[in-house]
Design an enzyme around this catalytic site. Structure first.
Site, PDB file in Angstrom:
ATOM      1  N   ASP A 144       0.845  -1.182   0.000  1.00 26.70           N
ATOM      2  CA  ASP A 144       0.000   0.000   0.000  1.00 26.70           C
ATOM      3  C   ASP A 144       0.888   1.242   0.000  1.00 26.70           C
ATOM      4  O   ASP A 144       1.993   1.214  -0.537  1.00 26.70           O
ATOM      5  CB  ASP A 144      -0.928  -0.053   1.234  1.00 26.70           C
ATOM      6  CG  ASP A 144      -2.282   0.588   0.962  1.00 26.70           C
ATOM      7  OD1 ASP A 144      -2.300   1.788   0.634  1.00 26.70           O
ATOM      8  OD2 ASP A 144      -3.314  -0.090   1.078  1.00 26.70           O
ATOM      9  N   HIS A 219      -3.807   6.121   3.300  1.00 29.12           N
ATOM     10  CA  HIS A 219      -4.461   4.898   2.817  1.00 29.12           C
ATOM     11  C   HIS A 219      -3.840   3.631   3.425  1.00 29.12           C
ATOM     12  O   HIS A 219      -4.542   2.761   3.937  1.00 29.12           O
ATOM     13  CB  HIS A 219      -4.370   4.883   1.293  1.00 29.12           C
ATOM     14  CG  HIS A 219      -5.212   3.843   0.612  1.00 29.12           C
ATOM     15  ND1 HIS A 219      -4.783   2.563   0.404  1.00 29.12           N
ATOM     16  CD2 HIS A 219      -6.461   3.913   0.080  1.00 29.12           C
ATOM     17  CE1 HIS A 219      -5.741   1.880  -0.241  1.00 29.12           C
ATOM     18  NE2 HIS A 219      -6.765   2.683  -0.444  1.00 29.12           N
ATOM     19  N   SER A 554     -10.983  -1.161  -1.013  1.00 31.17           N
ATOM     20  CA  SER A 554      -9.700  -1.065  -0.306  1.00 31.17           C
ATOM     21  C   SER A 554      -9.872  -1.329   1.179  1.00 31.17           C
ATOM     22  O   SER A 554      -8.962  -1.822   1.833  1.00 31.17           O
ATOM     23  CB  SER A 554      -9.116   0.343  -0.434  1.00 31.17           C
ATOM     24  OG  SER A 554      -8.469   0.496  -1.656  1.00 31.17           O
TER      25      SER A 554
END
Ligand SMILES: *[C@@H]1O[C@H](CO)[C@@H](O)[C@H](O)[C@H]1NC(C)=O
Ligand SMILES: *[C@@H]1O[C@H](CO)[C@@H](O)[C@H](O)[C@H]1NC(C)=O
Ligand SMILES: *[C@@H]1O[C@H](CO)[C@@H](O)[C@H](O)[C@H]1NC(C)=O
Ligand SMILES: *[C@@H]1O[C@H](CO)[C@@H](O)[C@H](O)[C@H]1NC(C)=O
Ligand SMILES: *[C@@H]1O[C@H](CO)[C@@H](O)[C@H](O)[C@H]1NC(C)=O
Length: 775
Positions: A144, A219, A554
Site C-alpha cells: 500500500d 491509505h 480497499s
C-alpha cells in the site's frame, strides 16, 4: 416513460467509467519487466549477476547495465526490471532464458472515492479471535502507501518476540529508521524505482511524500490498522462513532511494503519486487488494495497475477480488492482464481441528520460533521440560481468549483445536485465554503456512503428529497432551512447491503471463475490515518486527524486479510485455496438480523453471487467448514492451459517449462467452491472434489436449489467419509430446459451432515447453440 433524475445519475456514472477505461489503455512506458521464470541458482547474488550479464550484452557495458536495472527479482522467481527502448526490449526477448518482456503498468489504489466517503469498524466476534489468540504468530503483509508508525494502533504493548522464521528488514529512509519498527510492525520496505522511471524523481522537499516506508497519504495506515491494528480505546472521528478501534487480527504482525505513492499510482515493476521480497521474508498473507480498471490484463501479463501465483504456490494467501466501479456488471478486477477478491458491504450504522424547513416540515438526510453552528434557520438557495457570470448553470447546479457567485451565496445554505461531470459532495462543499455559504445540501444517487465535511455542514439527501426541496423553494417567498446535529444510529433498522460502488461480476476475463469471492465491510470504516495527509484540509484539523472514515473495496480487503490470518493460525496446514473454500462455503446470505442482504443500485435487488460471491464473510463459521474444495498450482496451470495461453506464456507465470495437454476443460472443472457456466448449450457435466476436515466418520447428503431454466443432478448424492476415505469426487450434471438465449440464473448446491452446511453457489446462463450463426 418516467425518467427520474436518479436514472440519469446512473447513466452519467457509466459514461465516466468508460472515459477512464479509455485513458487507462493509453498508458505506455519505457520500464520493462524481463521475466525469466523460476530461478536456476540457489544463490540470489548469482541470479543477480546473470541479470547484469544479459543486460550488458544489450547495453554494451556492465556499468550501463547496472545503471539501467531497477530491480533484480531473485527470491520467488528470476527476472529484472529495467529502462529499455522498444527495440532493446524486443532484442532482449530473444535471449536464451528470457521467458517474456512485459511493459510496466501503473495501478491505482482502490479508494478513488477516499475523500468522498466515511465511517464504521470491524465486526469480528470472539470465537475466532479466542481460538487464534487474536492472530498472534501470523504475519500480514500489506502492499500500500506505507504506514504512520506512531499511530496508537501500532503500539506493541504486551506482544511477544518477533517470530523466529521472520527474515524481513526494517528499511530506513526519510523520517523512518529502525526505531519505527517494533513487535507489531516487524518489517517495512519501500519501492520507488519503477515509479520514478515513469514519472521522474520525487521531490521530497514538496512535503507531500516521504522517501521511506512512512505514509504520506493515509491509505496504507488505514488498511494496515484495519487488518492488524491494536485496540485503541476512545477512538472517534471528531466525536462521531466513538468507541474502541481495533484491527481484525489485533495480535498479528505487520510487514509493510510501500509500493504506492500519494502523488499517484503504483508501478507494477515495484509491486513485483515487493512480491519477491514478501515471499522470501515469510509473510502468511498479503493484502493488496490496488488494481487497474478494465480491460483486464491477461493472467500471463499482469504483475499482480504473476506475483500472487508465486506467493500462493508458496502457501501465502493473496487478498485483493475487487474494485470500486459498481454497480455495473463485469467491472470486477483482480480476478485470477488463486487470489481472494473482495466486495464491499455496508454495516448497521448510519448518520441521520434532520433538516427542518421554514414550514416546520422535517426531512432526513445523512451527514458527518460536528461542533458547528446548527439549529438555526438559514436562507436556502439553489446553486443554479446563484451562478457566477462566467459559469454555466449546469455547473452551478452541481456546485462545481468556481461556479458560484459569492455575493449571492454568502451566509446561505446552497442546494446542489450531483451531475454527470460533478459527482462529488466534497467538491461541492469546498465550492460553497469558498463563497462563504453557511451550509450545503447535496442531492445524489441514494447510497450509504457519506462525505466528510470539514468546515461547514454538508447534508446528503437523495434526488427525491432534493426535488422536493426545489418545489418548496418555488412555492415559498423566503425559503429557509435548519440542520439538526448528526447522530450515530446503530442497529437492526439499517440493513446490510452490498455497496453501490462495489464492482460486480462476472469477470470480463474468465467468466467461469466466480468473482468477487466474498464480501466484507467496506463502507464508512473508521481506522487510523496519517496526520501528514491533510494538506487541503483546514489547519485546525491538520496533525490532529488520527482516525478517519473511509469507504471502498480497499477497506473490505484488509478485513478478509485479517480473517485469513486468524484462520491460518488455527489451521496452519490449510492451503490458500482451502482457506478460500472455508470462507466461501460458510459465508452468509443474511445479515445479523436475518434479513437478506440486498445490493445497492437501481432498483435495490436481493444480492446475487456476482455482487458478493459466496456471501458476507462469517469468520466464526469459517473455522469449521466440514468440507474443503482445495486446489494447487497444478490445477491453476491446467486452468491457464484451458484459458488458451500458449506454453511459453504459461511457463512465464509458473516459472518452470510447462506443457499443456489437451484434456479436461479446467475453466469449469477447476476445483473452485462455486460452479459458473457462462454458456450452457445442452448438457454439461462438471466434477468437483471435497476433502473432509470435520469428524472422521461423516455422511454428507446433497441438496440442490436449482437455478431457473436448468435441471441439476448430483452423482453420487451421498458422500461417506471414514478413517481411510478423506477425499471424494462427485459430478454435477446441468441440463438446459430452455430454448432461449438466457440470462444468468442462480442456485446453490449444499452438502449437509446434520451439523455442517457446505454451500456453493451455482450460476448458469443458457444459450442457444445456433444463436449467432447466419443461416
Ligand atoms: C530514529 O528516529 C527517531 C525519531 O523518529 C529519533 O528520535 C532517533 O534518534 C532516530 N534514531 C537514529 C539511530 O537515527
Ligand atoms: C475520550 O476522548 C475525549 C476527547 O476526544 C475526552 O473528552 C473523553 O474524556 C475521553 N473519554 C475517555 C473515557 O477517556
Ligand atoms: C413552527 O413551529 C414553531 C414551534 O414549534 C412555531 O412557533 C411556529 O409558528 C411554526 N411555524 C409554522 C410556519 O408553522
Ligand atoms: C455576483 O452577483 C452580483 C449581484 O447580482 C453582481 O453584481 C456581480 O457582478 C456578480 N459577480 C460575479 C463574479 O458573477
Ligand atoms: C504466446 O503467447 C504470448 C502472449 O500471450 C505471445 O506474445 C507469444 O507470441 C506466443 N508465442 C507463441 C509461440 O505463439
Amino acid at each position: 416513460m418516467a425518467s427520474s433524475p436518479w436514472i440519469f445519475g446512473m447513466l452519467y456514472l457509466g459514461l465516466i467509467l468508460q472515459q477512464s477505461l479509455f485513458l487507462n489503455s493509453l498508458t505506455s512506458t519505457n520500464v520493462h519487466i524481463v521475466y525469466m521464470g523460476e530461478r536456476r541458482q540457489d544463490e540470489p547474488e548469482l541470479v543477480s549477476d546473470s541479470h547484469h550479464e544479459i543486460l550488458s550484452h544489450i547495453l554494451g557495458s556492465k556499468e550501463a547495465a547496472k545503471e539501467s536495472i531497477l530491480y533484480s527479482y531473485k527470491h520467488g522467481f528470476s527476472g529484472f526490471a529495467a529502462v529499455l527502448t522498444q527495440s532493446q526490449a524486443k532484442h532482449i526477448a530473444d535471449f536464451p532464458g528470457v521467458v517474456n518482456v512485459i511493459p510496466n503498468r501503473i495501478l491505482r489504489l482502490c479508494t478513488t472515492r477516499s475523500w468522498d466517503f466515511l465511517q464504521v469498524k470491524p465486526q469480528i466476534r470472539n470465537g475466532i479471535l479466542a481460538k487464534s489468540q487474536s492472530g498472534s504468530g501470523s504475519i500480514i503483509g500489506v502492499m500500500d502507501t506505507g504506514i504512520w508508525p506512531e499511530s496508537e494502533s501500532f503500539k506493541d504493548d504486551g506482544m511477544g518476540e518477533v517470530p523466529s522464521r521472520w527474515r524481513g528488514i526494517c528499511q530506513e529512509g526519510e523520517q523512518f529508521n529502525h526505531s519505527n519498527c517494533n513487535r507489531k510492525i516487524i518489517g517495512a520496505r519501500w519501492y520507488i524505482k519503477g515509479y520514478e522511471a515513469e514519472f521522474g524523481k520525487l521531490n521530497p522537499r514538496d512535503g507531500v511524500e516521504f522517501l521511506s516506508p512512512r505514509d504520506a497519504s493515509g491509505h496504507g495506515t488505514h488498511t494496515s490498522s484495519t487488518a492488524a491494528g491494536a485496540l485503541v480505546e476512545n477512538a472517534s472521528f471528531m466525536g462521531l462513532a466513538r468507541g474502541v478501534a481495533r484491527g481484525g487480527a489485533p495480535s498479528a504482525r505487520l510487514a509493510i511494503y510501500k509500493v504506492c505513492w500519494s502523488t499517484g499510482g503504483c508501478s507494477s515493476a515495484d509491486m513485483l519486487a515487493a512480491f519477491d521480497d514478501a515471499i522470501s521474508d515469510g509473510v502468511d498473507v498479503l493484502s493488496a488494495s490496488l488494481g487497474s480498471l478494465p480491460p483486464l490484463p491477461s493472467y500471463v501479463e499482469d504483475a499482480l497475477s504473476i506475483g500472487s501465483f508465486h506467493a500462493v504456490a508458496k502457501g501465502i494467501s493473496v487478498v485483493c480488492s475487487g474494485g470500486n466501479s459498481g454497480p455495473y456488471p463485469q467491472t470486477v478486477i483482480n480476478t485470477a482464481p488463486w487470489v481472494l477478491t473482495v466486495a464491499a458491504s455496508t454495516i448497521d450504522r448510519a448518520f441521520p441528520t434532520i433538516v427542518t424547513l421554514g414550514n416546520n416540515q422535517t426531512l432526513v438526510g445523512q451527514a458527518v460533521y460536528t461542533g458547528l453552528d446548527v439549529n438555526k434557520f438559514y436562507p436556502l438557495v439553489y446553486g443554479e440560481d446563484i451562478a457566477s457570470v462566467d459559469s454555466d448553470e449546469d455547473k452551478a447546479g452541481a456546485c462545481d468549483s468556481g461556479s458560484l457567485n459569492e455575493t449571492l451565496a454568502r451566509g446561505k445554505v446552497v442546494l446542489c445536485f450531483q451531475s454527470r461531470s460533478q459527482r462529488s459532495a466534497t467538491v461541492a462543499a469546498s465550492t460553497v465554503l469558498s463563497v462563504k455559504g453557511a451550509g450545503i445540501i447535496f442531492a445524489k444517487a441514494p447510497t450509504k456512503d457519506v462525505s466528510v465535511s470539514w468546515s461547514l455542514p454538508c447534508v446528503q439527501v437523495d434526488f427525491t428529497i432534493g426535488t422536493y426541496l426545489l418545489t418548496y423553494m418555488e412555492a415559498t417567498r423566503n425559503p429557509v432551512v435548519k440542520f439538526g446535529s448528526t447522530r450515530t444510529a446503530l442497529g437492526q433498522q439499517i440493513s446490510s447491503e452490498v455497496a453501490f460502488f462495489s464492482s460486480r461480476g462476472p469477470s470480463s476475463l474468465s467468466p467461469a471463475v466466480l468473482k468477487p469471492d466474498i464480501a466484507a465491510p467496506g463502507v464508512n470504516i473508521l481506522a487510523s490515518w496519517s496526520p501528514a495527509s491533510s494538506p487541503s484540509e483546514p489547519d485546525m484539523l491538520k496533525n490532529k486527524l488520527k482516525f478517519k472514515f473511509e469507504s471502498g473495496t480497499s477497506m473490505s480487503c484488509p478485513h478478509i486479510a485479517a480473517v485469513v490470518a486468524l484462520l491460518k493460525t488455527i489451521h496452519p496446514d490449510w492451503s490458500p485455496a482451502a482457506i478460500k473454500s472455508a470462507l466461501i462455503t460458510t459465508a452468509s446470505l443474511e445479515d445479523e438480523y436475518c434479513q437478506n442482504i440486498v445490493a445497492e443500485g437501481a432498483p435495490h435487488k436481493q444480492a446475487d453471487p456476482f455482487d458478493y460471491g459466496g456471501g458476507h464473510v462469517d469468520p466464526n463459521k469459517a473455522i469449521n467448514p466440514g468440507l474443503i474444495y482445495d486446489s494447487d498450482s497444478t490445477d491453476y496451470v491446467n486452468f491457464l492451459c484451458s484459458m488458451g495461453y500458449n506454453d511459453t506464456a504459461i511457463s512465464l507465470v509458473v516459472g518452470t517449462p510447462t506443457k499443456c495437454f489437451k484434456s479436461t476443460n479446467f475453466l469449469v472443472n477447476l476445483n473452485l467452491p462455486s460452479i459458473t457456466i457462462p454458456e450452457l448449450k445442452q448438457t454439461l457435466s462438471v466434477t468437483r472434489t471435497v476433502r473432509n476436515v470435520g469428524p472422521e466418520n461423516s455422511i454428507y447428503i446433497a441438496r440442490i436449489q436449482t437455478p431457473a431454466g436448468v435441471s441439476v443432478t448430483v452423482k453420487p448424492r451421498i458422500l461417506l467419509f471414514d478413517s481411510t476415505v478423506k477425499t471424494l469426487k462427485f459430478k454435477v450434471v446441468l441440463r438446459s430446459l430452455l430454448r432461449i438465449q438466457g440470462r444468468y440464473s442462480f442456485g446453490n448446491l449444499f452438502w449437509e451432515d446434520g451439523f455442517h452446511v457446505v454451500r456453493i453457489p451455482l450460476m448458469v446462463r443458457t444459450v442457444i447453440e445456433d444463436f449467432y450463426s447466419e443461416t
